[in-house]
Write a protein that holds these residues in place. Structure first.
Motif, PDB file in Angstrom:
ATOM      1  N   ALA A 265      30.265  14.802   4.103  1.00  0.00           N
ATOM      2  CA  ALA A 265      29.672  15.894   4.884  1.00  0.00           C
ATOM      3  C   ALA A 265      30.737  16.643   5.663  1.00  0.00           C
ATOM      4  CB  ALA A 265      28.601  15.350   5.831  1.00  0.00           C
TER       5      ALA A 265
ATOM      6  N   GLY B 126      30.992  19.592   3.195  1.00  0.00           N
ATOM      7  CA  GLY B 126      30.051  20.441   3.921  1.00  0.00           C
ATOM      8  C   GLY B 126      30.732  21.592   4.613  1.00  0.00           C
TER       9      GLY B 126
ATOM     10  N   THR C 259      28.041  24.323  11.925  1.00  0.00           N
ATOM     11  CA  THR C 259      26.892  24.141  11.045  1.00  0.00           C
ATOM     12  C   THR C 259      26.246  22.805  11.374  1.00  0.00           C
ATOM     13  OG1 THR C 259      28.217  23.099   9.330  1.00  0.00           O
ATOM     14  CG2 THR C 259      27.897  25.487   9.174  1.00  0.00           C
TER      15      THR C 259
ATOM     16  N   GLU D 137      23.859  19.705   9.754  1.00  0.00           N
ATOM     17  CA  GLU D 137      23.270  19.077   8.580  1.00  0.00           C
ATOM     18  C   GLU D 137      22.666  17.749   9.003  1.00  0.00           C
ATOM     19  OE1 GLU D 137      25.539  19.012   4.913  1.00  0.00           O
ATOM     20  OE2 GLU D 137      27.039  20.260   5.892  1.00  0.00           O
ATOM     21  N   GLU D 138      21.643  17.323   8.290  1.00  0.00           N
ATOM     22  CA  GLU D 138      21.027  16.027   8.529  1.00  0.00           C
ATOM     23  C   GLU D 138      20.999  15.257   7.221  1.00  0.00           C
ATOM     24  OE1 GLU D 138      17.121  16.547  10.196  1.00  0.00           O
ATOM     25  OE2 GLU D 138      17.898  17.495  12.008  1.00  0.00           O
TER      26      GLU D 138
END
Length: 158
Positions: free
Chosen positions: A12, A16, A30, A32-33
């Motif tokens: 990530a 990511g 950003t 993210e999960e």
């Protein structure tokens, strides 16, 4: 393909960051999960399997005057629990931090310099049961991995 908690967090951070629309210093991080459900941790003879919760990752990428990119990321657990073979429930509290530079935020080049650190407290019915303290430091002459806590992530069988 299933990835472990730490590997997913590392991916990530590196991959990511490549999905950011731009690298101007004013761009917000950003978010993210991801779900760590199914990941496993071993503490001495006890195998814990993550049964619920999410990890939230916030990543910021910006270009430096040198042309390199700095990637800064913070990961936090939210309501993450694990159970042992007898069904005892444990809370997993903590997260990770990363701060490194790279020539290309879109791909892992092996030239990343900086660190990734993941610290996790495992809390059982009687209090602190164990800790995970995992660190990767990227240096010009190669990466150094360190495990300091008594508990470790189990490598997934793909």
């Amino acid at each position: 393909m299933k990835r472990s908690f730490v590997l997913t967090t590392l991916v990530a951070c590196v991959v990511g960051a490549g999905f950011l629309p731009g690298t101007a210093a004013a761009d917000p991080p950003t978010k993210e999960e991801f779900s760590p459900v199914g990941d496993q941790i071993v503490c001495d003879e006890t195998l814990l399997t993550v049964s619920s919760g999410i990890v939230v990752s916030r990543t910021h990428v910006h270009e430096l005057p040198s042309g390199l990119f700095r990637i800064i990321s913070v990961d936090m657990t939210h309501d993450v629990t694990a159970t042992d073979e007898e069904g005892t429930v444990y809370r997993l509290v903590g997260g990770g931090r990363a701060n490194f530079t790279t020539p290309d935020p879109d791909v892992e080049t092996g030239e990343e310099i900086g660190f990734f650190r993941f610290k996790l407290n495992i809390i059982g019915p009687g209090g602190l049961f164990g800790t995970v303290d995992f660190r990767i430091r990227g240096k010009r002459n190669g990466a150094i991995n360190q495990d300091r806590g008594p508990c470790q992530f189990v490598e997934p069988n793909d």
